[in-house]
Motif scaffolding. Structure first.
Motif, PDB file in Angstrom:
ATOM      1  N   ALA A   1       0.765  -1.582   0.297  1.00  0.00           N
ATOM      2  CA  ALA A   1      -0.128   0.377  -0.147  1.00  0.00           C
ATOM      3  C   ALA A   1       1.042   1.356   0.379  1.00  0.00           C
TER       4      ALA A   1
ATOM      5  N   ASP B   1      -8.380   1.233   7.204  1.00  0.00           N
ATOM      6  CA  ASP B   1      -8.980   1.876   6.090  1.00  0.00           C
ATOM      7  C   ASP B   1     -10.434   2.774   7.221  1.00  0.00           C
TER       8      ASP B   1
ATOM      9  N   ASP C   1      -7.069  -6.935   1.200  1.00  0.00           N
ATOM     10  CA  ASP C   1      -5.746  -5.845   0.792  1.00  0.00           C
ATOM     11  C   ASP C   1      -5.505  -5.179   1.936  1.00  0.00           C
ATOM     12  N   HIS C   2      -5.675  -6.315   3.482  1.00  0.00           N
ATOM     13  CA  HIS C   2      -4.895  -5.440   4.985  1.00  0.00           C
ATOM     14  C   HIS C   2      -4.882  -7.399   5.174  1.00  0.00           C
TER      15      HIS C   2
ATOM     16  N   HIS D   1      -1.814   3.361   0.922  1.00  0.00           N
ATOM     17  CA  HIS D   1      -3.108   3.332   0.415  1.00  0.00           C
ATOM     18  C   HIS D   1      -3.625   4.410  -0.714  1.00  0.00           C
TER      19      HIS D   1
ATOM     20  N   SER E   1      -1.569  -3.722   1.625  1.00  0.00           N
ATOM     21  CA  SER E   1      -1.157  -3.166   2.984  1.00  0.00           C
ATOM     22  C   SER E   1       0.101  -4.273   3.658  1.00  0.00           C
TER      23      SER E   1
ATOM     24  N   THR F   1      -7.689   6.968  -0.310  1.00  0.00           N
ATOM     25  CA  THR F   1      -7.855   6.002  -1.100  1.00  0.00           C
ATOM     26  C   THR F   1      -8.763   7.547  -1.836  1.00  0.00           C
TER      27      THR F   1
ATOM     28  N   VAL G   1      -2.656   1.569  -3.646  1.00  0.00           N
ATOM     29  CA  VAL G   1      -4.288   1.389  -2.341  1.00  0.00           C
ATOM     30  C   VAL G   1      -3.392  -0.710  -2.372  1.00  0.00           C
ATOM     31  N   THR G   2      -3.181  -1.117  -2.568  1.00  0.00           N
ATOM     32  CA  THR G   2      -3.245  -2.489  -1.775  1.00  0.00           C
ATOM     33  C   THR G   2      -2.470  -2.867  -1.175  1.00  0.00           C
TER      34      THR G   2
ATOM     35  N   GLU H   1      -4.594   6.202   5.468  1.00  0.00           N
ATOM     36  CA  GLU H   1      -4.710   5.996   3.942  1.00  0.00           C
ATOM     37  C   GLU H   1      -5.201   7.178   3.138  1.00  0.00           C
TER      38      GLU H   1
END
Ligand SMILES: [Zn+2]
Ligand SMILES: [Zn+2]
Length: 452
Positions: free
Chosen positions: A9, A174, A66-67, A419, A16, A200, A13-14, A198
């Motif tokens: 991230a 997030d 993604d976490h 992120h 993390s 996003t 974004v992905t 983050e």
């Protein structure tokens, strides 16, 4: 001195994954899967750039892939310490990882893709989870500790205040889009030397979440009037449960006729039980209004269809009807056969409530293509396609700023943006320079690190 390394991230974004090195121990916050881009399988197959066996503990912010998606890989590579998260995150993680493993096995069998881990690694991962409540300081090693705060993003989601040596590190996880349908307002941890946030939707305002009910009501009324089908591709965790709650609201408080609703996603159905089990995490308003009832998600016209046979039988139910099915981006999942069936009918309403990544079927439909290929068949789109961002589970620019301003950041403190797509991260960086004078504002890139 404490060092933070950004291994996911970061510049995207992905994925993390943050490594924290204190004088006494090394910790990880989140261990997510890289998703969405072309290079993904290879990125996820790489060994971690650190010795997994040396990590003393992992803290997980929430149960999105993604976490959490690479946790079993971390275990496979030798991590044996505790994995801390809220109980709801622990419960949802089991479901999400089980689902991910099945998908990975399918890709392995059909396309020869690598397996990141096996069932035994997943079982071990689940056994290493230690549930912790919000607002409770939990000791790690030699005086290091952490506390979780409700991030209002999905059930059980948290921001982390990690205290290592004499430094306070905040990881946003997030942050939710307020007001949420079911969850309380995101909380800001009290103070920090450094905030890893983050972004996003940094630098961008989103549709008002209050519009959710209005959009859904309009789509449902349109469908009922034409005796059609309301198709809603939805992510299994949180969005599906929100939709059920709102549809129930429309029946009870807005006098819409009770048409059959099908929750056609095995993962969303299993997640429903976790939501029922953790109702104490819902916003106070929901708890008081529904306090004495056990049936927030159990109402007359709702049918759960866990098996493939039950899913197919939905076709035989005369419209009007509502079908909520995964996947959210219309790639695989049961939504495909419903789209094949109903997308060419002018009395179908396709309500797109989630982000559609470039290259996905969802994106092609959302961008107004006249016809699309679904499982080898060309389908002409005659359905009424409605798109809304009101259901987004992510804080927009002003909500991120509000969350950040709720934390007292040390005068010489730092903020690191993660992120986020690089362009958005830069925009958000500019915003932060304006509102946090004196602090250093950085954007993370892969494998960059920060010393405090
Ligand atoms: Zn998330
Ligand atoms: Zn995320």
């Amino acid at each position: 001195m404490v060092k933070i390394h950004f291994f996911g991230a970061a510049g995207r974004v992905t994925g993390s994954n943050f490594l924290i090195e204190g004088s006494k121990a090394r910790y990880i916050v989140d261990c997510g899967l890289f998703q969405g881009e072309e290079t993904i399988p290879k990125d996820n197959e790489q060994p971690f750039p650190y010795d997994s066996a040396q990590i003393k503990a992992v803290i997980v912010t929430h149960a999105h892939l993604d976490h959490i998606g690479r946790l079993p890989k971390l275990v496979k590579e030798g991590f044996r310490g505790p994995i801390y998260a809220t109980a709801a995150t622990a419960d949802l993680t089991v479901l999400v990882l089980k689902d991910a493993l099945h998908l990975m096995e399918r890709h392995h069998d059909q396309e020869g893709r690598a397996m990141l881990y096996e069932q035994a690694d997943l079982d071990r991962t689940v056994a290493q989870f230690h549930p912790v409540p919000y607002h409770t300081k939990t000791e790690l090693l030699c005086g290091d500790s952490f506390t979780l705060y409700d991030a209002g993003h999905i059930l059980g989601s948290a921001s982390v205040l990690l205290e290592v040596d004499d430094k306070k590190l905040v990881f946003s996880g997030d942050i939710g889009h307020w007001p949420s349908v079911l969850l309380p307002q995101p909380e800001s941890p009290p103070g920090a030397d450094v905030v890893i946030t983050e972004a996003t939707y940094g630098g961008e305002e989103r549709e008002d979440p209050e519009d959710r009910l209005t959009v859904l009501k309009k789509a449902l009324a349109w469908t009922i009037e034409r005796k059609g089908v309301l198709l809603i591709p939805a992510f299994s965790i949180e969005r599906s449960q929100e939709l059920l709650f709102l549809l129930h609201e429309l029946f009870v408080h807005h006098q819409l006729p009770r048409v059959p609703i099908f929750l056609d996603s095995p993962l969303a159905i299993e997640a429903l039980e976790v939501f029922e089990r953790h109702k104490e995490l819902f916003a106070k308003k929901i708890q008081t209004e529904h306090g004495r009832r056990d049936d927030i998600f159990d109402f007359g016209s709702l049918a759960l269809t866990p098996t493939v046979e039950e899913s197919k039988d939905i076709n035989d139910v005369p419209p009007p009807k509502v079908i909520i099915a995964g996947s959210g981006m219309m790639v695989g999942g049961r939504i495909a056969h419903h789209l094949k069936h109903y997308l060419s009918r002018p009395n179908t309403c396709l309500l797109i409530i989630g982000f559609q990544a470039p290259g996905t079927l969802g994106e092609r439909i959302a961008n107004g293509r006249g016809a699309v290929e679904i499982a080898g068949a060309y389908i002409t789109i005659r359905a009424n396609v409605v798109r809304t961002g009101a259901f987004s589970g992510h804080a927009d620019n002003s909500e991120l700023l509000r969350w950040l301003q709720g934390t007292e950041i040390a005068d010489d403190g730092k903020v690191v943006i993660v992120h986020s797509e690089p362009g958005r991260a830069k925009k958000f960086q500019k915003e932060l320079i304006g509102i946090l004078p004196g602090r250093t504002i950085e954007t993370a890139t892969y494998a960059s690190s920060l010393e405090i």
